[in-house]
Motif scaffolding. Sequence first.
Motif, short mmCIF file in Angstrom:
data_model
loop_
_atom_site.label_atom_id
_atom_site.label_comp_id
_atom_site.label_asym_id
_atom_site.label_seq_id
_atom_site.Cartn_x
_atom_site.Cartn_y
_atom_site.Cartn_z
N PHE A 168 1.78 -5.57 -4.80
CA PHE A 168 0.90 -6.87 -4.95
C PHE A 168 1.01 -7.91 -4.12
O PHE A 168 0.09 -8.34 -3.44
CB PHE A 168 1.06 -7.13 -6.48
N ASN A 169 2.31 -8.08 -3.60
CA ASN A 169 2.41 -9.16 -2.50
C ASN A 169 1.84 -8.56 -1.25
O ASN A 169 1.18 -9.65 -0.46
CB ASN A 169 3.80 -9.30 -2.24
N VAL A 170 1.87 -7.36 -0.60
CA VAL A 170 1.37 -7.14 0.24
C VAL A 170 -0.35 -7.22 0.51
O VAL A 170 -0.84 -7.85 1.35
CB VAL A 170 1.45 -5.55 0.70
N TYR A 171 -0.86 -6.87 -0.97
CA TYR A 171 -2.43 -7.15 -0.89
C TYR A 171 -2.78 -8.57 -0.79
O TYR A 171 -3.66 -9.01 -0.50
CB TYR A 171 -2.88 -6.46 -2.16
N LYS A 172 -1.93 -9.44 -1.49
CA LYS A 172 -1.99 -10.92 -1.28
C LYS A 172 -1.99 -11.43 0.16
O LYS A 172 -2.80 -12.50 0.40
CB LYS A 172 -0.94 -11.92 -2.14
N ARG A 173 -0.89 -10.88 0.86
CA ARG A 173 -1.18 -11.07 2.24
C ARG A 173 -2.39 -10.75 2.90
O ARG A 173 -2.63 -11.60 4.00
CB ARG A 173 0.21 -10.64 3.09
N PHE A 174 -3.15 -9.94 2.49
CA PHE A 174 -4.44 -9.54 3.10
C PHE A 174 -5.36 -10.51 2.54
O PHE A 174 -6.51 -10.51 3.00
CB PHE A 174 -4.63 -7.98 2.62
N GLY A 175 -5.04 -11.45 1.92
CA GLY A 175 -6.05 -12.30 1.33
C GLY A 175 -6.80 -11.98 0.01
O GLY A 175 -7.89 -12.58 -0.49
N LEU A 176 -6.28 -10.98 -0.89
CA LEU A 176 -6.90 -10.42 -1.88
C LEU A 176 -6.12 -11.11 -3.29
O LEU A 176 -5.04 -11.53 -3.15
CB LEU A 176 -6.69 -8.72 -2.31
N THR A 177 -6.96 -11.50 -4.19
CA THR A 177 -6.40 -12.06 -5.44
C THR A 177 -6.06 -10.96 -6.31
O THR A 177 -6.30 -9.58 -6.21
CB THR A 177 -7.49 -12.83 -6.37
N ILE A 178 -5.20 -11.26 -7.15
CA ILE A 178 -4.62 -10.16 -8.31
C ILE A 178 -5.92 -9.44 -9.09
O ILE A 178 -6.00 -8.48 -9.26
CB ILE A 178 -3.77 -11.08 -9.62
N LEU A 204 6.05 -2.39 -7.64
CA LEU A 204 4.86 -3.02 -7.82
C LEU A 204 4.68 -4.10 -7.57
O LEU A 204 3.41 -4.52 -7.02
CB LEU A 204 4.47 -2.64 -9.37
N GLU A 205 5.43 -5.08 -7.57
CA GLU A 205 5.44 -6.55 -7.45
C GLU A 205 5.29 -6.58 -5.85
O GLU A 205 4.56 -7.38 -5.16
CB GLU A 205 6.50 -7.31 -7.74
N GLU A 206 6.08 -5.85 -4.97
CA GLU A 206 6.05 -5.73 -3.58
C GLU A 206 4.68 -5.40 -3.15
O GLU A 206 4.06 -5.99 -2.03
CB GLU A 206 7.24 -4.72 -2.97
N LEU A 245 -2.73 2.22 -4.94
CA LEU A 245 -1.35 1.41 -5.08
C LEU A 245 -0.25 2.44 -4.63
O LEU A 245 1.06 2.13 -4.38
CB LEU A 245 -1.14 0.93 -6.46
N GLY A 246 -0.23 3.81 -4.59
CA GLY A 246 0.55 4.86 -4.36
C GLY A 246 0.75 4.84 -2.77
O GLY A 246 1.54 5.52 -2.41
N TYR A 247 -0.33 4.12 -1.94
CA TYR A 247 -0.23 4.40 -0.55
C TYR A 247 0.78 3.43 -0.02
O TYR A 247 1.16 2.42 -0.34
CB TYR A 247 -1.37 3.82 0.35
N SER A 248 1.42 3.95 1.19
CA SER A 248 2.21 3.06 2.09
C SER A 248 1.60 1.83 2.73
O SER A 248 0.18 1.67 2.64
CB SER A 248 2.63 4.01 3.06
N GLU A 249 2.24 0.73 2.74
CA GLU A 249 1.86 -0.40 3.36
C GLU A 249 1.62 -0.25 4.88
O GLU A 249 1.07 -1.13 5.43
CB GLU A 249 3.16 -1.66 3.00
N GLY A 285 4.97 5.49 -12.33
CA GLY A 285 5.68 6.10 -11.32
C GLY A 285 6.40 4.96 -10.15
O GLY A 285 7.21 5.39 -9.41
N LEU A 286 5.80 3.76 -10.48
CA LEU A 286 6.49 2.64 -9.57
C LEU A 286 7.38 1.70 -10.39
O LEU A 286 6.99 1.42 -11.63
CB LEU A 286 5.33 1.96 -8.87
N SER A 287 8.31 1.33 -9.76
CA SER A 287 9.27 0.22 -10.25
C SER A 287 8.65 -0.92 -10.60
O SER A 287 7.63 -1.31 -9.79
CB SER A 287 10.70 0.37 -10.02
#
Length: 58
Positions: free
Chosen positions: A29-39, A25-27, A53-57, A19-21
């Motif tokens: 992942f980048n939000v979660y990276k800013r929170f200090g999470l790894t892939i 999806l990359e955006e 992953l469907g939740y809003s940032e 459901g995500l382009s």
Amino acid sequence: MGFDPTTPKFVEALCIFYGLSDKRLEEKFNVYKRFGLTIDDVSELFKNCPTFLGYSER
């Protein structure tokens, strides 16, 4: 990704993932990276609760 295809969680994961382009999806992942999470952390979260992953940032 380690999902059992006979469970509802697998269907949820497919709905969210497809459901995500790629860009969106990359955006996310980048939000979660800013929170200090790894892939790997994000992948583990996705396995446990695919809908996150469907939740809003916000």
